[in-house]
Enzyme design. Structure first.
Site, short mmCIF file in Angstrom:
data_model
loop_
_atom_site.label_atom_id
_atom_site.label_comp_id
_atom_site.label_asym_id
_atom_site.label_seq_id
_atom_site.Cartn_x
_atom_site.Cartn_y
_atom_site.Cartn_z
N LYS A 146 -65.29 -14.38 -18.24
CA LYS A 146 -65.88 -13.97 -19.52
C LYS A 146 -64.84 -13.58 -20.58
CE LYS A 146 -70.36 -12.40 -17.83
NZ LYS A 146 -71.41 -11.37 -17.94
N ALA B 135 -69.71 -4.33 -18.51
CA ALA B 135 -71.16 -4.34 -18.72
C ALA B 135 -71.56 -3.30 -19.75
CB ALA B 135 -71.88 -4.10 -17.40
N GLY C 166 -71.03 4.70 -16.96
CA GLY C 166 -70.10 3.59 -16.82
C GLY C 166 -69.49 3.25 -18.18
N ASP D 121 -75.35 -10.80 -23.35
CA ASP D 121 -75.65 -9.78 -22.32
C ASP D 121 -76.24 -8.52 -22.94
OD1 ASP D 121 -74.87 -11.22 -20.03
OD2 ASP D 121 -72.77 -10.65 -20.30
P1 ATR Z 1 -68.54 -4.32 -15.07
O1 ATR Z 1 -68.22 -5.53 -15.87
O2 ATR Z 1 -69.56 -4.56 -13.97
O3 ATR Z 1 -68.90 -3.14 -15.91
P2 ATR Z 1 -65.96 -3.11 -14.61
O4 ATR Z 1 -65.47 -3.46 -15.99
O5 ATR Z 1 -65.02 -3.22 -13.47
O6 ATR Z 1 -67.22 -3.99 -14.22
O7 ATR Z 1 -66.55 -1.60 -14.68
C1 ATR Z 1 -67.17 -0.98 -13.58
C2 ATR Z 1 -67.76 0.34 -14.03
O8 ATR Z 1 -68.44 0.95 -12.93
C3 ATR Z 1 -66.74 1.34 -14.48
O9 ATR Z 1 -67.33 2.21 -15.42
C4 ATR Z 1 -66.42 2.07 -13.17
O10 ATR Z 1 -65.86 3.34 -13.34
P3 ATR Z 1 -64.25 3.51 -13.57
O11 ATR Z 1 -63.98 3.16 -15.01
O12 ATR Z 1 -63.97 4.94 -13.26
O13 ATR Z 1 -63.59 2.56 -12.61
C5 ATR Z 1 -67.80 2.17 -12.59
N1 ATR Z 1 -67.80 2.32 -11.13
C6 ATR Z 1 -67.59 1.34 -10.23
N2 ATR Z 1 -67.67 1.83 -8.98
C7 ATR Z 1 -67.94 3.17 -9.10
C8 ATR Z 1 -68.16 4.25 -8.18
N3 ATR Z 1 -68.11 4.03 -6.86
N4 ATR Z 1 -68.44 5.45 -8.68
C9 ATR Z 1 -68.51 5.66 -10.01
N5 ATR Z 1 -68.30 4.69 -10.93
C10 ATR Z 1 -68.03 3.46 -10.48
#
Ligand code: ATR
Length: 286
Positions: free
Chosen positions: A70, A135, A131, A106
């Site tokens: 993306k 996304a 988050g 999206d």
């Molecule tokens: P996406 O495109 O799915 O948003 P990403 O850019 O990797 O994927 O972002 C993942 C999000 O989920 C982030 O906000 C991440 O928090 P961090 O910025 O602290 O990494 C969050 N996230 C993923 N796994 C998590 C977990 N186990 N607990 C809390 N937050 C989580």
């Protein structure tokens, strides 16, 4: 370049085998009585550039782009919508006679789904987004355009939420809070949205926040659609909240793409039914 009668569409990603986009768009073409095909293309990162060249030359009208392309795909396109440029990601390419335009459906797909299925009005609402990853960027960008009272970002890594709030401070009242302050953020929230993968199959027991904090929240939304009802949504429903799952976002991001490619309104219910049917089949097989 002349467009063939048959509409050529597809999706690129790595992996791609489990994508529900082909079955959803095939149903859309059928429902609108349009001749065409929508194929899944497994494209590894080293073949992204040549694939985009082939899309341009071979008369594809449109392509969806999914993980992990993306962001990287933007370098090979001729034009980006303002939205795609600001979000920093493209999930839909429109081929206008050899000119490739990158868009992002999206966020707007999510907001259309939220408004159709759970929250008719977002103006003046207090929204909490869990988050701050890719996304969340699409969703916060689209939510900001709806005139909310404020958007509060909560993220495990607080700096990432702070950076996003700063970057888009011109769009809306967007603030970041450390995740230790979740209770404070949720105390007067109207709508809470989980954009993280916490609770997604196969880790369906996980929760992105303590559901006891949702008392008083009107709407709880989760971008995850596998499972269709996450543990967060189940507990929110039991606490009396209106709940909204991620299937609608998937359907509406595809609906916008279909509308850009064809100019015809997307057959939403047929698209949703096709995705649900394919999930039912894979659930029985699995
Ligand atoms: P996406 O495109 O799915 O948003 P990403 O850019 O990797 O994927 O972002 C993942 C999000 O989920 C982030 O906000 C991440 O928090 P961090 O910025 O602290 O990494 C969050 N996230 C993923 N796994 C998590 C977990 N186990 N607990 C809390 N937050 C989580």
């Amino acid at each position: 370049m002349t467009q063939s009668q048959e509409l050529r569409l597809g999706v690129i990603g790595d992996p791609i085998a489990h994508s529900k986009s082909p079955v959803m768009h095939a149903a859309a073409l059928r429902a609108r009585d349009m001749a065409g095909e929508y194929i899944a293309l497994h494209v590894t990162p080293d073949r992204l550039e040549e694939t985009i060249g082939a899309v341009r030359r071979q008369g594809y009208r449109g392509i969806n782009v999914t993980i992990p392309h993306k962001e990287n795909v933007m370098a090979y396109l001729d034009e980006l919508s303002d939205e795609a440029r600001r979000i920093g990601a493209v999930n839909t390419i429109v081929n206008d006679g050899g000119r490739l335009i990158g868009r992002n459906t999206d966020g707007i797909g999510y907001v259309r789904s939220l408004k159709e299925e759970a929250a008719a009005r977002l103006e003046g609402r207090r929204i909490v987004v869990i988050g701050a990853g890719g996304a969340a960027r699409g969703i916060v960008h689209a939510l900001a355009a709806e005139g909310p009272d404020r958007i509060t970002l909560l993220n495990r890594t607080t700096q990432r939420a702070e950076a996003l709030a700063r970057e888009w401070s011109d769009l809306a009242d967007i603030r970041a809070l450390a995740s230790e302050r979740t209770a404070e953020a949720l105390a007067d929230a109207d709508i809470v949205i989980n954009t993280t993968s916490v609770g997604m199959h196969p880790h369906t027991e996980e929760l992105p926040l303590d559901p006891a904090l949702l008392r008083g929240t009107e709407i709880v939304s989760d971008l995850i659609y596998n499972p269709l009802e996450t543990r967060l949504l189940k507990q929110a429903r039991e606490a009396g909240c209106v709940t909204h799952g991620g299937l609608g976002m998937f359907v509406y991001q595809g609906a916008y793409a279909f509308e850009y490619w064809t100019g015809a309104p997307a057959p939403i219910e047929e698209m949703r039914a096709a995705v649900l049917a394919s999930m039912g089949v894979s659930a029985r097989n699995g």
